[in-house]
Design an enzyme around this catalytic site. Structure first.
Site, PDB file in Angstrom:
ATOM      1  N   GLY A  93       7.066   4.753   8.109  1.00 48.31           N
ATOM      2  CA  GLY A  93       6.155   5.861   8.382  1.00 48.31           C
ATOM      3  C   GLY A  93       6.369   6.389   9.785  1.00 48.31           C
ATOM      4  O   GLY A  93       7.467   6.283  10.345  1.00 48.31           O
ATOM      5  N   SER A  94       5.304   6.914  10.356  1.00 46.62           N
ATOM      6  CA  SER A  94       5.419   7.583  11.657  1.00 46.62           C
ATOM      7  C   SER A  94       5.432   6.579  12.807  1.00 46.62           C
ATOM      8  O   SER A  94       4.988   5.433  12.654  1.00 46.62           O
ATOM      9  CB  SER A  94       4.243   8.537  11.833  1.00 46.62           C
ATOM     10  OG  SER A  94       3.039   7.790  11.829  1.00 46.62           O
ATOM     11  N   GLU A 115      10.415   1.130   9.967  1.00 48.12           N
ATOM     12  CA  GLU A 115      11.341   2.254   9.722  1.00 48.12           C
ATOM     13  C   GLU A 115      10.560   3.504  10.075  1.00 48.12           C
ATOM     14  O   GLU A 115       9.639   3.889   9.339  1.00 48.12           O
ATOM     15  CB  GLU A 115      11.759   2.295   8.241  1.00 48.12           C
ATOM     16  CG  GLU A 115      12.584   1.121   7.767  1.00 48.12           C
ATOM     17  CD  GLU A 115      14.001   1.136   8.313  1.00 48.12           C
ATOM     18  OE1 GLU A 115      14.426   2.162   8.878  1.00 48.12           O
ATOM     19  OE2 GLU A 115      14.676   0.108   8.189  1.00 48.12           O
ATOM     20  N   LYS A 120       0.849  -1.194   0.000  1.00 50.82           N
ATOM     21  CA  LYS A 120       0.000   0.000   0.000  1.00 50.82           C
ATOM     22  C   LYS A 120       0.881   1.239   0.000  1.00 50.82           C
ATOM     23  O   LYS A 120       1.722   1.418   0.875  1.00 50.82           O
ATOM     24  CB  LYS A 120      -0.905   0.037   1.233  1.00 50.82           C
ATOM     25  CG  LYS A 120      -1.907   1.185   1.155  1.00 50.82           C
ATOM     26  CD  LYS A 120      -2.607   1.469   2.465  1.00 50.82           C
ATOM     27  CE  LYS A 120      -1.887   2.463   3.329  1.00 50.82           C
ATOM     28  NZ  LYS A 120      -1.770   3.822   2.755  1.00 50.82           N
ATOM     29  N   GLY A 135       3.300   3.129  13.239  1.00 53.47           N
ATOM     30  CA  GLY A 135       4.098   1.921  13.512  1.00 53.47           C
ATOM     31  C   GLY A 135       3.575   1.186  14.738  1.00 53.47           C
ATOM     32  O   GLY A 135       3.480  -0.049  14.767  1.00 53.47           O
ATOM     33  N   GLU A 148       9.244  15.405  16.065  1.00 53.75           N
ATOM     34  CA  GLU A 148       9.657  15.453  14.660  1.00 53.75           C
ATOM     35  C   GLU A 148       8.774  16.477  13.945  1.00 53.75           C
ATOM     36  O   GLU A 148       7.550  16.309  13.889  1.00 53.75           O
ATOM     37  CB  GLU A 148       9.465  14.066  14.038  1.00 53.75           C
ATOM     38  CG  GLU A 148       9.978  13.965  12.623  1.00 53.75           C
ATOM     39  CD  GLU A 148       9.759  12.570  12.041  1.00 53.75           C
ATOM     40  OE1 GLU A 148       8.697  11.975  12.279  1.00 53.75           O
ATOM     41  OE2 GLU A 148      10.666  12.091  11.330  1.00 53.75           O
ATOM     42  N   CYS A 206      13.161  11.489   7.121  1.00 53.22           N
ATOM     43  CA  CYS A 206      13.219  10.866   8.444  1.00 53.22           C
ATOM     44  C   CYS A 206      14.569  11.063   9.110  1.00 53.22           C
ATOM     45  O   CYS A 206      14.673  11.082  10.323  1.00 53.22           O
ATOM     46  CB  CYS A 206      12.909   9.372   8.314  1.00 53.22           C
ATOM     47  SG  CYS A 206      13.936   8.552   7.089  1.00 53.22           S
ATOM     48  N   ALA A 222       3.548   6.750  15.415  1.00 53.12           N
ATOM     49  CA  ALA A 222       2.158   6.456  15.815  1.00 53.12           C
ATOM     50  C   ALA A 222       1.582   5.327  14.966  1.00 53.12           C
ATOM     51  O   ALA A 222       0.980   4.382  15.496  1.00 53.12           O
ATOM     52  CB  ALA A 222       1.304   7.712  15.680  1.00 53.12           C
TER      53      ALA A 222
HETATM   54  P1  NAD Z   1       2.296   7.876   8.348  1.00 55.73           P
HETATM   55  O1  NAD Z   1       2.642   6.988   9.466  1.00 55.73           O
HETATM   56  O2  NAD Z   1       1.228   8.865   8.549  1.00 55.73           O
HETATM   57  O3  NAD Z   1       1.883   7.039   7.071  1.00 55.73           O
HETATM   58  C1  NAD Z   1       2.749   6.062   6.532  1.00 55.73           C
HETATM   59  C2  NAD Z   1       1.916   4.999   5.863  1.00 55.73           C
HETATM   60  O4  NAD Z   1       1.192   4.309   6.873  1.00 55.73           O
HETATM   61  C3  NAD Z   1       0.889   5.536   4.896  1.00 55.73           C
HETATM   62  O5  NAD Z   1       0.806   4.677   3.799  1.00 55.73           O
HETATM   63  C4  NAD Z   1      -0.389   5.520   5.722  1.00 55.73           C
HETATM   64  O6  NAD Z   1      -1.549   5.421   4.947  1.00 55.73           O
HETATM   65  C5  NAD Z   1      -0.179   4.271   6.550  1.00 55.73           C
HETATM   66  N1  NAD Z   1      -0.905   4.220   7.821  1.00 55.73           N
HETATM   67  C6  NAD Z   1      -1.243   5.235   8.637  1.00 55.73           C
HETATM   68  N2  NAD Z   1      -1.898   4.761   9.712  1.00 55.73           N
HETATM   69  C7  NAD Z   1      -1.969   3.416   9.580  1.00 55.73           C
HETATM   70  C8  NAD Z   1      -2.523   2.359  10.367  1.00 55.73           C
HETATM   71  N3  NAD Z   1      -3.150   2.593  11.513  1.00 55.73           N
HETATM   72  N4  NAD Z   1      -2.397   1.086   9.921  1.00 55.73           N
HETATM   73  C9  NAD Z   1      -1.746   0.830   8.768  1.00 55.73           C
HETATM   74  N5  NAD Z   1      -1.229   1.782   7.968  1.00 55.73           N
HETATM   75  C10 NAD Z   1      -1.320   3.065   8.384  1.00 55.73           C
HETATM   76  O7  NAD Z   1       3.661   8.568   7.910  1.00 55.73           O
HETATM   77  P2  NAD Z   1       3.865   9.588   6.735  1.00 55.73           P
HETATM   78  O8  NAD Z   1       3.299  10.898   7.207  1.00 55.73           O
HETATM   79  O9  NAD Z   1       3.417   9.028   5.448  1.00 55.73           O
HETATM   80  O10 NAD Z   1       5.446   9.670   6.651  1.00 55.73           O
HETATM   81  C11 NAD Z   1       6.174  10.457   7.493  1.00 55.73           C
HETATM   82  C12 NAD Z   1       6.783   9.636   8.599  1.00 55.73           C
HETATM   83  O11 NAD Z   1       7.518   8.549   8.041  1.00 55.73           O
HETATM   84  C13 NAD Z   1       7.779  10.440   9.394  1.00 55.73           C
HETATM   85  O12 NAD Z   1       7.657  10.129  10.755  1.00 55.73           O
HETATM   86  C14 NAD Z   1       9.113   9.952   8.858  1.00 55.73           C
HETATM   87  O13 NAD Z   1      10.181  10.137   9.745  1.00 55.73           O
HETATM   88  C15 NAD Z   1       8.830   8.523   8.590  1.00 55.73           C
HETATM   89  N6  NAD Z   1       9.769   7.952   7.617  1.00 55.73           N
HETATM   90  C16 NAD Z   1      10.695   7.061   8.046  1.00 55.73           C
HETATM   91  C17 NAD Z   1      11.619   6.537   7.162  1.00 55.73           C
HETATM   92  C18 NAD Z   1      12.645   5.529   7.613  1.00 55.73           C
HETATM   93  O14 NAD Z   1      13.216   4.863   6.755  1.00 55.73           O
HETATM   94  N7  NAD Z   1      12.917   5.387   8.893  1.00 55.73           N
HETATM   95  C19 NAD Z   1      11.598   6.914   5.823  1.00 55.73           C
HETATM   96  C20 NAD Z   1      10.642   7.828   5.411  1.00 55.73           C
HETATM   97  C21 NAD Z   1       9.720   8.329   6.321  1.00 55.73           C
END
Ligand code: NAD
Length: 494
Positions: A242-243, A265, A189, A247, A397, A299, A245
């Site tokens: 992703g974030s 990640e 996704k 994760g 962040e 990130c 929260a």
């Molecule tokens: P996000 O967590 O809002 O969303 C990431 C993904 O998760 C999206 O596809 C979203 O639809 C999905 N998602 C959200 N809630 C979910 C749930 N409850 N269950 C399953 N899927 C869910 O993050 P974002 O705003 O897209 O990205 C920014 C964040 O990602 C920042 O915190 C950034 O630091 C982090 N990030 C980390 C890395 C890394 O490699 N460590 C790389 C890029 C971004």
């Protein structure tokens, strides 16, 4: 790649892809969502509609998982050489369609079109992962009398991937590559904020003849689509970026369903320490690029700088100039733009809320501090100085072009403050003293440490991931296969 022709302003603004894909990629075909629902994606530069994309829900996830299950036996039975062939052809196809991919990332997440770095990196990483298909190997042991024992590394079966919006193609490749190279099939996704470039990968997979169902790409929200993947009883491994929260929600969903293996990640609040003997001519551009690249939506961005008090005045002056000049903001489709807008209104509002917080709390803001322009979600390159360590701007962040700069008196103090965070993704140190550099690198609590360089410095053959709440597991490097395969011990009585 982003060609010389594309570097001409007229051709970049004029570029239009033949067609923008809006359907879901399931079982090798583009199909509408079962519900028929769509969601809108806006161009963060113009605030105009960029596309309306079909939204996957739990029923579409079921369909994709079924397709991936059907594809798994044949895909996992292929020789590594055959899987390499497919992945190399996919890398070639991505390279050949880089203009389209870069354009779609520009109009959805505001990534400068000229900055084809992440597309090039995606191609390079995919070729690396492709070769890892040959490294799916186990060990042997003669340590038990009258036995030969061996270990097998085997794919999980159907895996899940969930990616963020900030580097859409690269994040997809970092999951697709090792997942498919090791013989798994994948249901991925993309982020609801930037789904278009991921769908192009589906089309290219079709064009190179990747067997149906091996790769399935869904557009949709965290809930219900991401949650359905995290809870799915037939998905045995899920890789998430992703974030923190989200994760946390994903680990919970995995725990409450089939305890699937989850790698994470997550976010960062990366410290960068500048000692009194540092080469400021190198440290200042590195620090500036780290926080401004991708409009701070990285990130690994070095968002907390600790500079030794003996050089803080000089550093601040140089940094102010660099923040104003180094990565000029502008329309991502125009040459000369090195920094685009924030991805959308929600992210823009979030970044602005930190700037309001800084003002409301009378924090020093020597550079920037507000919106840039009147159309598009641009934020000024901003520096906040001497913020209290426990303030929101130092702890959370921000994910925008906002850097906090504080001073320190000695090494112990710098390290204590650098490590005083729940994040642990990347840390950097600038000094000419090699002993101090290594001493500090050893103590910094982060998955990656830059010495006389800063994030996003990384390499495909080096493991990447976070300590503490920045993640669980590693991507890239020789370790990547470990996270996409199960390990089995086989005992052979002689
Ligand atoms: P996000 O967590 O809002 O969303 C990431 C993904 O998760 C999206 O596809 C979203 O639809 C999905 N998602 C959200 N809630 C979910 C749930 N409850 N269950 C399953 N899927 C869910 O993050 P974002 O705003 O897209 O990205 C920014 C964040 O990602 C920042 O915190 C950034 O630091 C982090 N990030 C980390 C890395 C890394 O490699 N460590 C790389 C890029 C971004």
């Amino acid at each position: 790649m982003v060609t010389n022709a594309a570097n001409d302003a007229a051709s970049m603004k004029a570029y239009k892809p033949r067609y923008i894909e809006e359907k879901l990629f399931i079982n090798g075909e583009f199909v509408p969502s079962i519900s028929g629902r769509k969601f809108d994606v806006y161009n963060p530069t113009t605030e105009e509609l960029a596309a309306s994309v079909y939204e996957a829900n739990a029923d579409d996830v079921d369909l994709a998982v079924q397709a991936a299950q059907n594809a798994f036996p044949a895909w996992s039975a292929l020789s590594a050489a055959d899987r390499i062939g497919y992945l190399d052809r996919l890398a070639d196809a991505i390279e050949a369609n880089a203009d389209e991919l870069a354009y779609l990332e520009a109009i959805t997440m505001g990534k400068p079109y000229i900055d084809d770095f992440s597309i090039k990196l995606s191609v390079r990483n995919l070729r690396y992962f492709s070769g890892k298909a040959l490294d799916v190997v186990g060990d042997s042991s003669l340590n038990t009398r009258d036995f030969v024992n061996i270990t097998l590394r085997q794919p999980y079966g159907v895996c899940g991937g969930i990616t963020p919006w900030n580097v859409p193609l690269l994040m997809l490749i970092n999951k697709l590559g090792p997942a498919l190279a090791t013989g798994n099939t994948l249901v991925l996704k993309s982020s609801e904020k930037s789904p278009l470039s991921s769908l192009v990968v589906g089309r290219l997979a079709q064009e190179i003849g990747l067997p149906k169902g091996v790769l399935n790409i869904l557009s949709g929200y965290g809930r219900p689509c991401g949650e359905a993947i995290a809870k799915h009883m037939s998905i045995r491994k899920l890789s998430f970026t992703g974030s923190v929260a989200a994760g946390r929600a994903i680990k919970k969903a995995a725990a409450e369903s089939n305890l699937k293996k989850v790698t994470l990640e997550l976010g960062g609040k990366s410290p960068l320490i500048i000692f009194g003997d540092a080469d400021l001519a190198k440290a200042v551009p590195a620090a500036t690029a780290s926080i401004l690249l991708n409009s701070g939506q990285s990130c690994v961005a070095s968002s907390r700088i600790y500079v030794h008090e003996s050089v803080s005045t000089e550093f601040m002056e140089l940094m102010k100039k660099a923040m104003a000049e180094l990565l000029p903001a502008g329309d991502p489709l125009l040459p000369g733009s090195r920094r685009g807008p924030q991805v959308d209104k929600a992210q823009f509002d979030r970044v602005v809320s930190f700037l309001d917080y800084a003002r409301d709390n009378q924090l020093e803001i020597p550079v920037g501090g507000g919106r840039q322009g009147t159309t598009g979600y641009f934020v000024e390159a901003t520096m906040i100085a001497n913020a209290p360590e426990n303030s929101r701007v130092m702890k959370e962040e921000i994910f925008g072009p906002v850097v906090c700069v504080n001073t320190f008196a000695d090494e112990a103090e710098a390290l204590q403050r650098a490590n005083d965070t729940e994040f642990g993704l990347y840390a950097s140190v600038f000094t000419k003293d090699i002993s101090r550099a290594l001493r500090v690198a050893k103590v910094l609590e982060a998955g990656s440490v830059g010495i006389n360089c800063s994030s996003p410095t990384m390499a495909v053959d080096m493991p990447f991931g976070g300590w503490k709440q920045s993640g669980d597991g590693r991507e890239l490097s020789k370790y990547c296969n470990d996270y996409w395969t199960e390990l089995k011990s086989v005992y052979i009585a002689l």
